[in-house]
Design an enzyme around this catalytic site. Structure first.
Site, PDB file in Angstrom:
ATOM      1  N   THR A  32       0.852  -1.201   0.140  1.00 57.93           N
ATOM      2  CA  THR A  32       0.091  -0.064  -0.069  1.00 57.93           C
ATOM      3  C   THR A  32       0.924   1.256   0.012  1.00 57.93           C
ATOM      4  OG1 THR A  32      -1.567   1.381   1.373  1.00 57.93           O
ATOM      5  CG2 THR A  32      -0.218  -0.304   2.519  1.00 57.93           C
ATOM      6  N   ASP A  33       0.195   2.328  -0.315  1.00 62.01           N
ATOM      7  CA  ASP A  33       1.161   3.599  -0.410  1.00 62.01           C
ATOM      8  C   ASP A  33       1.017   4.301   0.979  1.00 62.01           C
ATOM      9  OD1 ASP A  33      -1.849   4.348  -0.095  1.00 62.01           O
ATOM     10  OD2 ASP A  33      -1.744   5.657  -1.587  1.00 62.01           O
ATOM     11  N   GLU A  34       0.369   3.752   1.915  1.00 67.58           N
ATOM     12  CA  GLU A  34       0.117   3.954   3.186  1.00 67.58           C
ATOM     13  C   GLU A  34       1.553   3.680   3.844  1.00 67.58           C
ATOM     14  OE1 GLU A  34      -3.238   3.619   5.549  1.00 67.58           O
ATOM     15  OE2 GLU A  34      -4.213   3.020   3.772  1.00 67.58           O
TER      16      GLU A  34
END
Length: 324
Positions: A128-130
């Site tokens: 994820t980009d998180e």
């Protein structure tokens, strides 16, 4: 030649869409799905597909993972299985650490033991980009950015990314990692923002919006994401990371307004009916302000690009959730 593909989490949202895509585009291959069938999975989403077999099991079970890879001659692993709901990670972080870190370790170790240096076998880890934290008003996430996770969910995914990297550099395992922006589309569990909002609008129930509603996300249609995963599996460079985004930055408030208008149109209601259901609630702890992906690398090196317009994708999503 026909191959056997293993997709962990293949009864979940992104996983089930990937199963359908791979089944459609690679009709000669056999697909093995390993899924624990937690609350967010639905086996009905992949039933009825020939050459697709569902194995109910936990990715933390090293013996099971090794058995599946070895017995079936698996040559490609798409590792999607993960706990992914940020709110749940705040109230119950232990399961996220166990599944996202422990499960990824077990899958990597199983692949390492069975493949024993076979470079024609590949492990694709979907992240994820998180893991990159939160952006200001400008800039975008890219592959060489420092990690700065802000929730137990994103921290557990960051840890799993590091494990994947370590297995490549230490053991020579043929791995590739993708970090994607927020996905939307058919088959998503209704706890997530878009399906939650659609189902609440349809019932005339309040639509909760965190804080001021101005948090920004880069929305990626799930079919575009699955096309990227297929591309990276077949063409990506071992040991590399590819950021995958839809180039569709929207505030939560703007997204909800669009959903309101599309739901009203779909249900034949007067425009503005659903907008009256918007309800602002206390902001989530550690709520990242803005995400955005720079997908230049995967576009330039592998030739992938998101093909769905945002309004078109959201319209199709609304129609899917409201179908009779």
């Amino acid at each position: 030649m026909p191959e056997t593909i293993l997709i962990t989490g293949g009864a979940g949202f992104i996983g089930s869409n990937l199963v359908h895509r791979w089944h459609r585009n690679h009709p000669q291959d056999r697909i093995q799905v390993l899924d624990k069938l937690t609350y967010a999975a639905d086996p009905k989403q992949i039933e009825g597909l020939d050459r697709v077999e569902l194995v109910v099991g936990d990715i933390q079970n090293l013996e099971l993972a090794r058995h599946l890879i070895d017995k079936n001659g698996v040559t490609k692993v798409f590792h999607l299985a993960a706990e992914s709901h940020v709110d749940r990670s705040i109230t119950g972080p232990a399961e996220f650490i166990q599944t996202n870190l422990g499960g990824t370790f077990a899958m990597l170790e199983a692949a390492r033991q069975v493949w024993a240096g076979q470079q024609d076998c590949r492990f694709l880890h979907i992240s994820t980009d998180e893991v990159y934290g939160s952006l200001g008003d400008t800039g975008k996430f890219h592959e060489t950015m420092a990690y700065a996770p802000n929730s137990p969910y994103s921290a557990s995914k960051a840890g799993s990314d590091h494990l994947v990297r370590a297995y490549h550099h230490t053991y020579g395992l043929n791995v590739v990692t993708t970090n994607c922006s927020n996905n939307y589309g058919p088959r998503q569990h209704p706890e997530k923002l878009i399906p939650l909002a659609i189902t609440r609008m349809a019932k005339g129930e309040p639509i909760p919006i965190y804080g001021d509603g101005l948090n920004v996300r880069d929305w990626l249609y799930v079919e575009d994401h699955c096309a990227a995963l297929e591309t990276v599996m077949l063409k990506g460079v071992a040991g590399e990371t590819y950021c995958v985004g839809g180039d569709n930055e929207q505030t939560n408030l703007a997204l909800i307004d669009l959903l309101c208008d599309l739901v009203d149109q779909h249900l034949g209601r007067p425009q503005g009916t659903s907008r009256k259901l918007k309800t602002f609630v206390q902001d989530r702890a550690g709520h990242d302000r803005r995400y955005a992906i720079d997908a230049t690398k995967i576009q330039a090196e592998l030739g992938w690009k998101a093909g769905s317009g945002f309004r078109e994708g959201v319209s199709q999503t609304v129609a899917w959730y409201l179908k009779p």
